[in-house]
Scaffold this motif. Structure first.
Motif, short mmCIF file in Angstrom:
data_model
loop_
_atom_site.label_atom_id
_atom_site.label_comp_id
_atom_site.label_asym_id
_atom_site.label_seq_id
_atom_site.Cartn_x
_atom_site.Cartn_y
_atom_site.Cartn_z
N SER A 31 0.97 -1.16 0.09
CA SER A 31 0.02 -0.01 -0.08
C SER A 31 0.84 1.28 -0.06
O SER A 31 0.51 2.29 -0.11
N THR A 32 2.10 1.34 0.28
CA THR A 32 3.09 2.26 0.08
C THR A 32 3.56 2.59 -1.21
O THR A 32 4.27 3.49 -1.55
N LEU A 33 3.01 1.53 -2.31
CA LEU A 33 3.38 1.80 -3.59
C LEU A 33 2.38 2.28 -4.53
O LEU A 33 1.14 1.99 -4.08
N PRO A 34 2.79 2.89 -5.72
CA PRO A 34 1.74 3.22 -6.43
C PRO A 34 1.35 2.04 -7.34
O PRO A 34 2.14 1.09 -7.30
N SER A 35 0.41 2.16 -8.13
CA SER A 35 0.33 1.06 -9.16
C SER A 35 1.17 1.06 -10.30
O SER A 35 1.94 2.02 -10.44
N GLY A 36 1.30 0.05 -10.87
CA GLY A 36 2.30 -0.03 -11.85
C GLY A 36 3.12 -1.49 -11.94
O GLY A 36 2.69 -2.56 -11.16
N GLU A 37 3.94 -1.71 -13.02
CA GLU A 37 4.59 -3.07 -12.96
C GLU A 37 6.13 -3.08 -12.66
O GLU A 37 6.70 -1.87 -12.72
N ASN A 38 6.32 -4.04 -12.11
CA ASN A 38 7.73 -4.65 -11.65
C ASN A 38 8.60 -3.35 -10.77
O ASN A 38 9.36 -2.84 -11.04
N LEU A 39 7.39 -2.91 -9.83
CA LEU A 39 8.23 -1.85 -8.91
C LEU A 39 9.02 -2.22 -8.18
O LEU A 39 9.12 -3.30 -7.58
N THR A 40 10.02 -1.46 -7.87
CA THR A 40 11.24 -1.81 -7.03
C THR A 40 11.15 -1.34 -5.54
O THR A 40 10.13 -0.62 -5.03
N GLU A 41 12.22 -1.52 -4.79
CA GLU A 41 12.19 -1.07 -3.22
C GLU A 41 12.33 0.33 -3.42
O GLU A 41 12.09 0.72 -2.37
N GLU A 42 12.87 0.87 -4.27
CA GLU A 42 13.06 2.39 -4.19
C GLU A 42 11.84 3.13 -4.51
O GLU A 42 11.69 4.18 -4.11
N ASP A 43 10.96 2.47 -5.43
CA ASP A 43 9.57 3.16 -5.43
C ASP A 43 8.66 3.30 -4.13
O ASP A 43 8.88 2.52 -3.19
N PRO B 85 -2.95 -2.84 -12.64
CA PRO B 85 -1.99 -3.58 -11.87
C PRO B 85 -1.18 -3.06 -10.85
O PRO B 85 -0.67 -1.83 -10.87
N GLN B 86 -0.71 -3.88 -10.11
CA GLN B 86 0.53 -3.64 -9.25
C GLN B 86 1.34 -4.82 -9.13
O GLN B 86 0.96 -5.73 -8.21
N THR B 87 2.56 -4.82 -9.60
CA THR B 87 3.51 -5.94 -9.45
C THR B 87 4.66 -5.39 -8.91
O THR B 87 5.27 -4.28 -9.26
N LEU B 88 5.21 -6.16 -7.89
CA LEU B 88 6.24 -5.89 -7.00
C LEU B 88 7.65 -6.71 -7.68
O LEU B 88 7.53 -8.04 -7.76
N SER B 89 8.69 -6.13 -7.99
CA SER B 89 9.88 -6.81 -8.42
C SER B 89 10.36 -7.49 -7.18
O SER B 89 10.70 -7.26 -6.13
N SER B 90 10.97 -8.88 -7.50
CA SER B 90 11.54 -9.83 -6.41
C SER B 90 12.80 -9.77 -6.56
O SER B 90 13.78 -10.68 -5.96
N ASP B 91 13.58 -9.10 -7.73
CA ASP B 91 15.13 -9.21 -8.09
C ASP B 91 15.98 -9.15 -6.71
O ASP B 91 17.04 -9.73 -6.83
N LYS B 92 15.70 -7.69 -6.26
CA LYS B 92 16.62 -7.65 -5.02
C LYS B 92 16.74 -8.90 -4.23
O LYS B 92 18.01 -9.35 -3.79
N LEU B 93 15.72 -9.47 -3.73
CA LEU B 93 15.75 -10.64 -2.77
C LEU B 93 16.19 -11.73 -3.63
O LEU B 93 17.16 -12.49 -2.87
N GLU B 94 16.17 -11.83 -4.74
CA GLU B 94 16.54 -13.14 -5.42
C GLU B 94 18.12 -12.97 -5.59
O GLU B 94 18.75 -13.96 -5.71
N GLU B 95 18.71 -11.66 -5.67
CA GLU B 95 20.02 -11.48 -5.89
C GLU B 95 20.52 -11.71 -4.24
O GLU B 95 21.93 -11.51 -4.37
#
Ligand SMILES: NC(=O)c1ccc[n+]([C@@H]2O[C@H](COP(=O)([O-])OP(=O)(O)OC[C@H]3O[C@@H](n4cnc5c(N)ncnc54)[C@H](OP(=O)(O)O)[C@@H]3O)[C@@H](O)[C@H]2O)c1
Length: 383
Positions: free
Chosen positions: A111-123, A297-307
């Motif tokens: 809920s701290t994020l806007p809508s959008g795709e592949n949102l990162t931790e910086e968003d 849509p609201q999708t969160l990137s999981s790249d940071k955790l995967e790395e």
């Protein structure tokens, strides 16, 4: 040797242990790490994080090695409660952890994020008065923890969760409210657009991340991580999959446009207000506040955790693969609570004792008195 092992055992305080996320964490630590980690999970009656003095007194007494905060005020709380529990409670726990020089693990939200795709931790959303009380308090918490990390050297980790699925959601919130609405056949049409994707969080996997983050402070300290299933899922696909699991005909595969839904919501809110006026208490599901997000849509990137060094313990488990388990758990629970009647005894199975309890209570009482009231032998002190 024994002394060294005992010294190593850490003590953690878990806030919100009766909730969906807190309960899952408490279960994990009690069953999987009991040899190395002890957990105290005071109820909100024993320790309300609205009270700074309660926090100070409790943590001073218990002297934990870390604190995990999974508390939240009800989604539709007023500004004061959301501010005091979600924000001030967070800040005061963080201040206490800072003073004790121990890690603080905080659950945040998409809920701290806007809508959008592949949102990162910086968003994140801009902080504005127009946000809901929940989103505003969660966003402010994230901002203050970051500030305290920099200014006060707070050792914190923020874990942002998306739409959470898992057993033991006794309040029926979020994903489980959606599931309930389908099971209850009270969703006539699809309240979304075709292919609108969202991210989902598996509650059962979360404890593994929390444990890992506690064991790897040098890597996880001062960081925010998204914790979501790798692949997002379209809401219509999810609803229709649940419908087919439940072998139901509703909701119909008709997509209701948002403006129509918004008007309906407005009408319901007015109606509820009017009925309340006549002393008929009507409470609409707080999730209605998220209605607009069903259409975006609201999708969160999981790249940071995967790395990171964290390894997903069950990489193949997703909201879709977890459905059969969730269906059994929730339909049984909701059936027993008489919340849904669609699924009959065929589904819940037949229990002889239950039948006796319903139809032959006197015989049942006599048979229990005859052979099931002796003291438990395995509980008696061994002389
Ligand atoms: N569930 C989701 O879909 C979701 C999604 C994104 C993020 N999150 C985040 O995950 C965290 C946990 O959510 P949840 O779904 O597990 O919530 P939940 O099931 O509603 O549980 C909330 C917990 O907070 C406790 N609590 C409330 N007021 C308190 C107070 N004043 N002092 C101490 N404890 C208090 C409650 O205890 P009592 O029952 O005793 O009041 C309960 O144990 C929250 O930070 C939430 O923002 C959840």
């Amino acid at each position: 040797m024994v002394q060294a092992a005992q010294k190593k055992k850490r003590l953690g305080v878990l806030i919100g242990g009766s909730g969906l996320i807190g309960g899952t964490l408490a279960h994990y630590f009690k069953t999987k790490t009991a040899d190395v980690i002890d957990i105290r999970a005071p109820s909100s009656k024993k320790l309300s994080i609205r009270m700074a003095e309660d926090i100070k007194a409790y943590l001073r007494r218990v002297r934990p090695d870390f604190v995990i905060n999974t508390a939240m005020a009800a989604l539709d709380s007023d500004a004061q409660l959301a501010f005091e529990v979600n924000y001030l409670g967070t800040v005061n726990l963080a201040r206490a952890c800072c003073a004790l020089n121990i890690p603080y693990i905080h659950m945040s939200s998409a809920s701290t994020l806007p809508s959008g795709e592949n949102l990162t931790e910086e968003d994140h959303l801009p902080l504005s008065p127009h946000l809901s009380n929940y989103a505003k308090s969660k966003l402010m918490s994230e901002r203050t923890l970051k500030y305290m990390g920099k200014q006060q050297g707070l050792d914190y980790t923020v874990i942002r969760l998306a739409i959470v699925y898992g057993e033991h959601d006794h309040k029926i919130q979020g994903f489980h409210r959606l599931f309930f609405t389908i099971a209850d056949e009270s969703m006539p049409f699809l309240f979304t657009k075709k292919g609108i994707q969202h991210s989902y969080t598996n509650a059962n996997k979360l404890p593994y991340l929390v444990h890992h983050a506690l064991d790897h402070r040098e890597e996880f300290s001062g960081e925010t991580y998204h914790f979501v299933d790798k692949d997002p899922i379209a809401l219509d696909e999810l609803i229709l999959t649940i419908r087919s699991y439940l072998e139901l005909k509703r909701p119909n595969e008709i997509y209701f446009p948002y403006p129509v839904i918004r008007s309906g919501k407005y009408f319901l809110e007015r109606l509820a207000k009017a009925l309340n006026w006549f002393g008929i208490g009507v409470r609409l599901p707080p999730e209605l506040m998220f209605l607009e997000s069903f259409y975006k849509p609201q999708t969160l990137s999981s790249d940071k955790l995967e790395e990171s060094s964290f390894v997903d313990p069950f990489p193949d488990e997703t909201v879709i693969t977890a459905l059969p388990k969730l269906v059994i758990y929730y339909l049984t629970r909701w059936g027993h609570l008489n919340l849904i009647t669609t699924f009959n005894e065929e589904f819940f199975g037949c229990n002889d004792l239950e039948d006796d309890f319903r139809f032959n209570p006197r015989d049942l009482l006599n048979s229990i008195h005859a052979d099931s009231t002796a003291p438990f032998v395995d509980v008696q002190d061994k002389q």
